[in-house]
Design a protein around this motif. Sequence first.
Motif, PDB file in Angstrom:
ATOM      1  N   CYS A   1       3.136  31.672  19.200  1.00 16.63           N
ATOM      2  CA  CYS A   1       4.481  32.122  19.573  1.00 16.63           C
ATOM      3  C   CYS A   1       5.172  31.105  20.493  1.00 16.63           C
ATOM      4  N   GLY A   2       6.366  30.680  20.091  1.00 15.12           N
ATOM      5  CA  GLY A   2       7.155  29.783  20.924  1.00 15.12           C
ATOM      6  C   GLY A   2       6.713  28.340  20.926  1.00 15.12           C
TER       7      GLY A   2
ATOM      8  N   ARG B   1       4.763  41.473  23.623  1.00 14.16           N
ATOM      9  CA  ARG B   1       5.628  40.760  24.553  1.00 14.16           C
ATOM     10  C   ARG B   1       6.189  39.436  24.041  1.00 14.16           C
ATOM     11  N   LEU B   2       5.642  38.915  22.970  1.00 19.48           N
ATOM     12  CA  LEU B   2       6.094  37.623  22.467  1.00 19.48           C
ATOM     13  C   LEU B   2       6.634  37.757  21.049  1.00 19.48           C
TER      14      LEU B   2
ATOM     15  N   ASN C   1     -11.402  38.946  28.713  1.00 20.31           N
ATOM     16  CA  ASN C   1     -10.444  37.870  28.981  1.00 20.31           C
ATOM     17  C   ASN C   1      -9.000  38.240  28.656  1.00 20.31           C
ATOM     18  N   MET C   2      -8.804  39.053  27.633  1.00 21.35           N
ATOM     19  CA  MET C   2      -7.473  39.526  27.253  1.00 21.35           C
ATOM     20  C   MET C   2      -6.502  38.377  27.007  1.00 21.35           C
ATOM     21  N   CYS C   3      -6.944  37.342  26.293  1.00 21.64           N
ATOM     22  CA  CYS C   3      -6.013  36.296  25.854  1.00 21.64           C
ATOM     23  C   CYS C   3      -4.936  36.961  25.002  1.00 21.64           C
ATOM     24  N   SER C   4      -3.708  36.497  25.120  1.00 26.66           N
ATOM     25  CA  SER C   4      -2.583  37.240  24.539  1.00 26.66           C
ATOM     26  C   SER C   4      -2.623  37.309  23.018  1.00 26.66           C
ATOM     27  N   TYR C   5      -3.314  36.382  22.353  1.00 26.60           N
ATOM     28  CA  TYR C   5      -3.343  36.347  20.888  1.00 26.60           C
ATOM     29  C   TYR C   5      -4.520  37.111  20.288  1.00 26.60           C
ATOM     30  N   CYS C   6      -5.469  37.535  21.107  1.00 26.13           N
ATOM     31  CA  CYS C   6      -6.786  37.934  20.608  1.00 26.13           C
ATOM     32  C   CYS C   6      -6.961  39.444  20.472  1.00 26.13           C
TER      33      CYS C   6
ATOM     34  N   SER D   1       0.037  22.779  28.094  1.00 28.08           N
ATOM     35  CA  SER D   1      -0.133  23.692  29.237  1.00 28.08           C
ATOM     36  C   SER D   1       0.811  24.882  29.132  1.00 28.08           C
ATOM     37  N   ARG D   2       2.007  24.663  28.606  1.00 30.62           N
ATOM     38  CA  ARG D   2       2.972  25.760  28.470  1.00 30.62           C
ATOM     39  C   ARG D   2       2.469  26.809  27.488  1.00 30.62           C
ATOM     40  N   VAL D   3       1.924  26.366  26.360  1.00 26.45           N
ATOM     41  CA  VAL D   3       1.378  27.300  25.374  1.00 26.45           C
ATOM     42  C   VAL D   3       0.112  27.967  25.909  1.00 26.45           C
ATOM     43  N   LEU D   4      -0.732  27.218  26.605  1.00 33.48           N
ATOM     44  CA  LEU D   4      -1.944  27.792  27.185  1.00 33.48           C
ATOM     45  C   LEU D   4      -1.609  28.910  28.162  1.00 33.48           C
ATOM     46  N   ASP D   5      -0.516  28.740  28.908  1.00 30.05           N
ATOM     47  CA  ASP D   5      -0.068  29.783  29.830  1.00 30.05           C
ATOM     48  C   ASP D   5       0.380  31.018  29.061  1.00 30.05           C
ATOM     49  N   ALA D   6       1.119  30.815  27.966  1.00 32.23           N
ATOM     50  CA  ALA D   6       1.554  31.949  27.139  1.00 32.23           C
ATOM     51  C   ALA D   6       0.361  32.650  26.488  1.00 32.23           C
TER      52      ALA D   6
END
Length: 588
Positions: free
Chosen positions: A433-434, A471-472, A260-265, A393-398
């Motif tokens: 992040c953010g 990236r974040l 899945n490569m979720c950005s936090y994981c 939704s904005r955080v889920l996208d990030a």
Amino acid sequence: MHPLQCILRVQRSLRWEPLTSVSWLLFKTCKAHSTLPSTACPSPGQQEDGVRKDFSSRLATGPTFQHFLRASAPQEKPSSPEAEDPPHYLTVDELLGRQRKVYLETYGCQMNVNDTEIAWSILQKSGYLRTSNLQEADVILLVTCSIREKAEQTIWNRLHQLKALKTKRSRSRVPLRIGILGCMAERLKEEILNREKMVDLLAGPDAYRDLPRLLAVAESGQQAANVLLSLEETYADVMPVQTSPSATSAFVSIMRGCDNMCSYCIVPFTRGRERSRPVASILEEVRKLSEQGLKEVTLLGQNVNSFRDNSEIQFNSAVSTNLSRGFTTNYKTKQGGLRFSHLLDQVSRVDPEMRIRFTSPHPKDFPDEVLQLIHERGNICKQIHLPAQSGSSRVLDAMRRGYSREAYVELVHHIRESIPGVSLSSDFIAGFCGETEEDHLQTVSLLREVQYNMGFLFAYSMRQKTRAYHRLKDDVPEEVKLRRLEELITVFREEASKANGTCVGGTQLVLVEGPSKRSATDLCGRNDGNLKVIFPDAEMEDAANPGLRVRAQPGDYVLVKITSASSQTLKGHVLCRTTLKDSLAHCT
């Protein structure tokens, strides 16, 4: 494995290491003899020629590319260390445990519990003994977690405690060996060996078969490590050894890794790519557990419901994977193979009196056929873990989760319509992040809207190698993270108390686990929704034998009338002992 994948794998694991070590050795030798005439120490050009010649000669006698192709090709793994030849530098006898005692300590998720059982199965076949007494151990192995910084700090602290044990070891005993297994070994690799010289060996999640060799090397006084990730390893032929003989339930690993490569994981970097066990090997393990009298099995995987068995060619059709409505993936849609719905159907048929659970799923992999099967099959628990991570939704996208808040809420409604009375649990991260205060309030509102029965909530901890790290910006102050986490926990508990309160006055089927930890006069177990249920240890009627009075034992199914509820626990009084099949008409 594709030849290109093999090349990349070999390059990643061996990149320039021989050349670097030879160059360092030459430098050290020249420095030590710097008072000699210039002819005694070769010039830079001569050094380079020497390095090349030495490296070439070593390379010529080493493994060829064909050796790595053979080693990497999918093949049936030997079930015992005697089934394959030992490496040339070790004898068969050196690979044996010779009744040395192993102490295993597990940290982190259920996958680590299962990994501990796999590691012990391998060591047991090599002649090691298991001990629960730290003082009498000859080998201490920590099965570790890297999901958050706090998890790793726990291991560093534990190593400092074990350092004293190793230092005070009597010289009349064999030297104490300490090993780090699992995700932390995979993430930090040589940093552990350099930082803690007392650590003798490292084994990543895909290297447990190599434990006998690593321990043999450690016995010679050297540090040993194997942290290579595999594209095939599933330990399908290794039967895990249950660590608790009185256990009523067991974990069965059905797949490893995550795509899945979720950005936090960090999981894709510590456990590698997704690969699934053959269905036949899973069913065989579940049958054996049923024969041993276990009453509950939890199917395990980092993304358990993306299971896809490609081992049987006739099922490798071009049919694409069905996703939940409104969800996308970060990878190309996969095709073919036996899917999770097929596995779940087959596992539930092994023993109608055995409960089936699964964790941890991804919301994208809940097609209608899975939901329908959970609804129809009496022994598949009506409980779904549905990790949201955020309500924004904005955080889920990030986070690269592949869905919006709206799609997630729609899925929740669809699940509740498909499986009446289903129990829901979730994961949430505070302070990603953010994340703004508005984003946080949207997560608070999602908790209130869905009203989960169980939850797992954590403050964000940035991990190296992840997309977020590169990236974040981890720009939410720690004190803000903790304040938001406390607010989420407070709201979760309020809503979970309301959700669990609907059970009061009803009857729940409970699988008895044993005595309550807080009261010697009470028993505890879990209901279909995986909530802990506490009830007095009292005589009751056996529904299968009217007139017979019995007391509940671990592994029994009992009906409990619920009298009170909290955010984490139900309490009640026992009605009777029953069976899973007979109980279905009585539970409310």
